[in-house]
Design a protein around this motif. Structure first.
Motif, PDB file in Angstrom:
ATOM      1  N   ILE A 257      10.812   6.226  10.561  1.00 56.98           N
ATOM      2  CA  ILE A 257       9.530   6.375  11.789  1.00 56.98           C
ATOM      3  C   ILE A 257      10.181   7.678  12.181  1.00 56.98           C
ATOM      4  CG2 ILE A 257       8.220   5.899  13.077  1.00 56.98           C
ATOM      5  CD1 ILE A 257       9.085   2.932  12.081  1.00 56.98           C
ATOM      6  N   ASP A 258       9.543   9.014  12.109  1.00 54.18           N
ATOM      7  CA  ASP A 258       9.400  10.309  12.934  1.00 54.18           C
ATOM      8  C   ASP A 258       9.427   9.818  14.258  1.00 54.18           C
ATOM      9  OD1 ASP A 258       9.385  12.068  14.150  1.00 54.18           O
ATOM     10  OD2 ASP A 258       8.868  13.013  12.378  1.00 54.18           O
ATOM     11  N   LEU A 259       9.886   8.798  15.438  1.00 48.97           N
ATOM     12  CA  LEU A 259       9.933   8.961  16.686  1.00 48.97           C
ATOM     13  C   LEU A 259       8.849   9.471  17.897  1.00 48.97           C
ATOM     14  CD1 LEU A 259      13.641   6.545  16.559  1.00 48.97           C
ATOM     15  CD2 LEU A 259      11.094   5.446  16.541  1.00 48.97           C
ATOM     16  N   ALA A 260       9.340  10.442  16.990  1.00 54.71           N
ATOM     17  CA  ALA A 260       9.677  12.170  17.824  1.00 54.71           C
ATOM     18  C   ALA A 260       7.889  12.112  17.701  1.00 54.71           C
ATOM     19  CB  ALA A 260      10.453  13.559  17.903  1.00 54.71           C
ATOM     20  N   ALA A 261       7.651  11.659  16.581  1.00 58.12           N
ATOM     21  CA  ALA A 261       6.424  12.445  16.743  1.00 58.12           C
ATOM     22  C   ALA A 261       5.200  10.843  17.077  1.00 58.12           C
ATOM     23  CB  ALA A 261       5.617  12.271  14.740  1.00 58.12           C
ATOM     24  N   ALA A 262       5.879   9.355  16.965  1.00 59.46           N
ATOM     25  CA  ALA A 262       4.899   9.001  17.225  1.00 59.46           C
ATOM     26  C   ALA A 262       4.973   8.518  18.670  1.00 59.46           C
ATOM     27  CB  ALA A 262       6.094   7.774  17.071  1.00 59.46           C
TER      28      ALA A 262
ATOM     29  N   ALA B 101       4.194  14.114   9.018  1.00 54.49           N
ATOM     30  CA  ALA B 101       2.683  14.634   8.602  1.00 54.49           C
ATOM     31  C   ALA B 101       1.254  12.988   8.512  1.00 54.49           C
ATOM     32  CB  ALA B 101       3.182  14.905   7.053  1.00 54.49           C
ATOM     33  N   MET B 102       2.407  11.848   8.164  1.00 51.13           N
ATOM     34  CA  MET B 102       1.520  10.578   8.352  1.00 51.13           C
ATOM     35  C   MET B 102       0.781  10.240   9.832  1.00 51.13           C
ATOM     36  SD  MET B 102       2.600   7.140   5.987  1.00 51.13           S
ATOM     37  CE  MET B 102       1.254   5.545   6.338  1.00 51.13           C
ATOM     38  N   ILE B 103       1.968  10.075  10.435  1.00 51.67           N
ATOM     39  CA  ILE B 103       1.454   9.358  11.858  1.00 51.67           C
ATOM     40  C   ILE B 103       0.366  10.064  12.815  1.00 51.67           C
ATOM     41  CG2 ILE B 103       2.160   9.454  13.894  1.00 51.67           C
ATOM     42  CD1 ILE B 103       5.020   8.973  13.241  1.00 51.67           C
ATOM     43  N   ALA B 104       0.162  12.087  11.947  1.00 55.10           N
ATOM     44  CA  ALA B 104      -1.140  13.212  12.095  1.00 55.10           C
ATOM     45  C   ALA B 104      -2.074  12.438  11.481  1.00 55.10           C
ATOM     46  CB  ALA B 104      -0.389  14.473  11.934  1.00 55.10           C
ATOM     47  N   GLU B 105      -2.319  11.779  10.298  1.00 56.97           N
ATOM     48  CA  GLU B 105      -3.557  11.532   9.746  1.00 56.97           C
ATOM     49  C   GLU B 105      -3.471  10.197  10.586  1.00 56.97           C
ATOM     50  OE1 GLU B 105      -4.904  12.985   7.588  1.00 56.97           O
ATOM     51  OE2 GLU B 105      -3.477  14.430   7.835  1.00 56.97           O
ATOM     52  N   LEU B 106      -2.956   9.270  10.990  1.00 61.00           N
ATOM     53  CA  LEU B 106      -3.590   7.898  11.603  1.00 61.00           C
ATOM     54  C   LEU B 106      -4.678   7.980  12.364  1.00 61.00           C
ATOM     55  CD1 LEU B 106       0.877   6.334  11.503  1.00 61.00           C
ATOM     56  CD2 LEU B 106      -1.469   5.669   9.540  1.00 61.00           C
ATOM     57  N   PRO B 107      -5.126   6.861  12.932  1.00 61.71           N
ATOM     58  CA  PRO B 107      -6.541   6.763  13.667  1.00 61.71           C
ATOM     59  C   PRO B 107      -5.891   6.993  15.082  1.00 61.71           C
ATOM     60  CG  PRO B 107      -6.117   4.957  12.759  1.00 61.71           C
ATOM     61  CD  PRO B 107      -5.093   5.365  12.237  1.00 61.71           C
ATOM     62  N   GLY B 108      -6.717   7.835  15.987  1.00 65.60           N
ATOM     63  CA  GLY B 108      -6.256   8.047  17.450  1.00 65.60           C
ATOM     64  C   GLY B 108      -6.217   6.655  18.361  1.00 65.60           C
TER      65      GLY B 108
ATOM     66  N   LEU C  64       0.390  -1.595  -0.447  1.00 66.39           N
ATOM     67  CA  LEU C  64       0.590   0.243   0.504  1.00 66.39           C
ATOM     68  C   LEU C  64       0.919   1.079  -0.352  1.00 66.39           C
ATOM     69  CD1 LEU C  64      -3.215  -1.009   2.277  1.00 66.39           C
ATOM     70  CD2 LEU C  64      -2.503  -1.936   0.047  1.00 66.39           C
ATOM     71  N   SER C  65       0.327   2.520  -0.981  1.00 66.68           N
ATOM     72  CA  SER C  65       1.296   3.616  -0.564  1.00 66.68           C
ATOM     73  C   SER C  65       0.809   3.960   0.672  1.00 66.68           C
ATOM     74  CB  SER C  65       0.396   4.848  -1.912  1.00 66.68           C
ATOM     75  OG  SER C  65      -0.465   4.582  -1.420  1.00 66.68           O
ATOM     76  N   PRO C  66       1.641   5.580   1.012  1.00 61.52           N
ATOM     77  CA  PRO C  66       1.366   6.105   2.459  1.00 61.52           C
ATOM     78  C   PRO C  66      -0.141   6.343   1.839  1.00 61.52           C
ATOM     79  CG  PRO C  66       2.970   6.628   1.936  1.00 61.52           C
ATOM     80  CD  PRO C  66       2.653   5.375   0.285  1.00 61.52           C
ATOM     81  N   ALA C  67      -1.125   7.592   1.232  1.00 60.79           N
ATOM     82  CA  ALA C  67      -2.087   7.522   0.798  1.00 60.79           C
ATOM     83  C   ALA C  67      -3.347   6.270   1.160  1.00 60.79           C
ATOM     84  CB  ALA C  67      -2.281   8.110  -0.059  1.00 60.79           C
ATOM     85  N   GLU C  68      -3.306   5.365   0.960  1.00 58.37           N
ATOM     86  CA  GLU C  68      -3.625   3.745   1.135  1.00 58.37           C
ATOM     87  C   GLU C  68      -3.778   3.428   2.494  1.00 58.37           C
ATOM     88  OE1 GLU C  68      -3.549   1.603  -3.340  1.00 58.37           O
ATOM     89  OE2 GLU C  68      -1.908   1.443  -2.163  1.00 58.37           O
ATOM     90  N   THR C  69      -2.168   3.306   2.984  1.00 57.14           N
ATOM     91  CA  THR C  69      -2.215   3.263   4.195  1.00 57.14           C
ATOM     92  C   THR C  69      -2.946   3.263   5.504  1.00 57.14           C
ATOM     93  OG1 THR C  69       0.251   1.988   3.826  1.00 57.14           O
ATOM     94  CG2 THR C  69      -0.985   2.791   6.143  1.00 57.14           C
ATOM     95  N   VAL C  70      -3.234   5.207   4.992  1.00 59.30           N
ATOM     96  CA  VAL C  70      -4.071   5.679   6.215  1.00 59.30           C
ATOM     97  C   VAL C  70      -5.015   5.291   6.067  1.00 59.30           C
ATOM     98  CG1 VAL C  70      -4.507   8.458   6.438  1.00 59.30           C
ATOM     99  CG2 VAL C  70      -1.679   8.415   6.125  1.00 59.30           C
TER     100      VAL C  70
ATOM    101  N   ILE D  48       2.120   6.023  20.819  1.00 54.47           N
ATOM    102  CA  ILE D  48       2.504   4.849  19.440  1.00 54.47           C
ATOM    103  C   ILE D  48       3.536   4.379  19.984  1.00 54.47           C
ATOM    104  CG2 ILE D  48       2.696   4.094  17.011  1.00 54.47           C
ATOM    105  CD1 ILE D  48       1.018   6.511  16.576  1.00 54.47           C
ATOM    106  N   THR D  49       3.192   3.521  20.364  1.00 57.69           N
ATOM    107  CA  THR D  49       4.972   1.830  21.045  1.00 57.69           C
ATOM    108  C   THR D  49       5.396   1.668  19.572  1.00 57.69           C
ATOM    109  OG1 THR D  49       4.349   1.569  23.054  1.00 57.69           O
ATOM    110  CG2 THR D  49       5.755   0.172  21.851  1.00 57.69           C
ATOM    111  N   VAL D  50       6.747   1.787  19.315  1.00 59.26           N
ATOM    112  CA  VAL D  50       7.930   1.886  18.124  1.00 59.26           C
ATOM    113  C   VAL D  50       8.513   0.614  18.373  1.00 59.26           C
ATOM    114  CG1 VAL D  50       9.289   2.390  15.987  1.00 59.26           C
ATOM    115  CG2 VAL D  50       7.397   3.574  17.011  1.00 59.26           C
TER     116      VAL D  50
END
Length: 326
Positions: free
Chosen positions: A98-103, A76-83, A48-54, A108-110
């Protein structure tokens, strides 16, 4: 009966069994069957592409995802993922996609798999290091072996007796050192501090080591400090006829400078399993460069590992009651 069913659901929810899981790229049949046994899983027939993954994560209300390095999770992608997303597990060692700080800000546990592929990567490093013009030989044979080579044509290099420099004496670097000594190579290494329990020559200064070895192999992560570590200047410091091997991260090497060093003969060969911008950017140069032996960022795996790789300890702690690898 209803109370017992409710109790079962509660136990499954607390243990992690039955979590809503998204896997946005195809896996082996065995891995997919195990995921279906353990989770409420949404599988994918293609990467899946990033958009399809979201979109898939939102539709499935995913609580966990298993991804690979092919899917960059930026802020930006992490912000779009479900809460409801709580865990992102990546199937390899590296976390630079992976943007670890944003996660962390999203709770979100990485998780990664820190021990996966160390032996396999060390094996491929030695195979690429011994690249006695293997790519050129393969092209010659596939075109039809019309004549025998002359005495001075396409001469290879002997690995035995070469002076190996290892950048990063971690788990993989140590295994490479052990294997190299079996080939009769002398071994030196560079990192910030001396490695405990190792008797190879230690160089705290990379430039000092580079000038004294004729084969260089890289085994460090790509960070702001290591990006472009092997620059044009450092390639020039290597003795003429040297070999560079990179099974770590493409961004450690100045690719344009590497191509120039291969084309003008300063470097005798390069063995590359990783590249800048892989695989979305066209592989402009290193795979086509003369005397470069390449592989598609697959050093860490072998066929059985594709079937048997399980979650790392961090993931197991996150799902304490869930069955793990068989």
């Amino acid at each position: 009966m209803e109370n017992r069913a409710d109790e079962t659901k509660t136990a499954r929810r607390q243990s992690g069994i039955g979590w809503r899981l998204l896997i946005p790229r195809p896996m082996t049949m065995r891995a997919e069957r195990e995921a279906q046994d353990r989770f409420d899983v949404r599988l994918s027939s293609h990467a899946l592409s990033p958009a399809e993954t979201v979109a898939a994560a939102r539709a499935h209300r995913a609580q966990a995802m298993i991804i690979g390095s092919n899917l960059p999770l930026d802020r930006a992608m992490i912000a779009e993922l479900p809460g409801c997303l709580r865990v992102v597990a990546t199937s390899g060692i590296g976390l630079d996609h992976i943007d670890l700080a944003a996660a962390s800000e999203r709770g979100i546990t990485v998780c990664n798999v820190p021990a996966i592929g160390t032996e396999d990567t060390a094996d491929l490093t030695l195979m690429l290091m011994a690249c006695r013009r293997a790519h050129e030989y393969d092209v010659l044979m596939r075109a039809g072996w019309g004549r025998r080579l002359g005495y001075a044509e396409m001469l290879g290099l002997r690995v035995t007796g070469r002076r190996l420099g290892i950048v990063g004496m971690g788990a993989i670097g140590r295994l490479v050192a052990d294997r190299a000594r079996g080939f009769g190579m002398s071994v030196a290494y560079h990192q910030r501090n001396a490695a405990q329990g190792r008797d190879e020559a230690f160089f705290p200064d990379l430039d000092d080591m580079i000038s004294q070895i004729d084969t260089l192999t890289l085994h460090v992560p790509e960070t702001e400090a290591t990006r472009g570590l092997i620059s044009a200047g450092r390639l020039a410091r290597m003795p003429r006829g040297a070999i560079l091997v990179n099974t770590a991260r493409g961004g450690l090497v100045d690719e344009a400078a590497l191509i120039a060093a291969l084309e003008d003969g300063h470097l005798a060969a390069a063995g590359l399993d990783v590249f800048c911008g892989e695989p979305s950017r066209p592989m402009s140069a290193p795979p086509r460069a003369k005397r470069a032996t390449t592989s598609p960022c697959d050093a860490w795996t072998w066929w059985r590992k594709r079937f048997r790789a399980g979650p790392g300890p961090k993931a197991r702690r996150r799902f304490p009651g869930r069955k793990t690898g068989r």
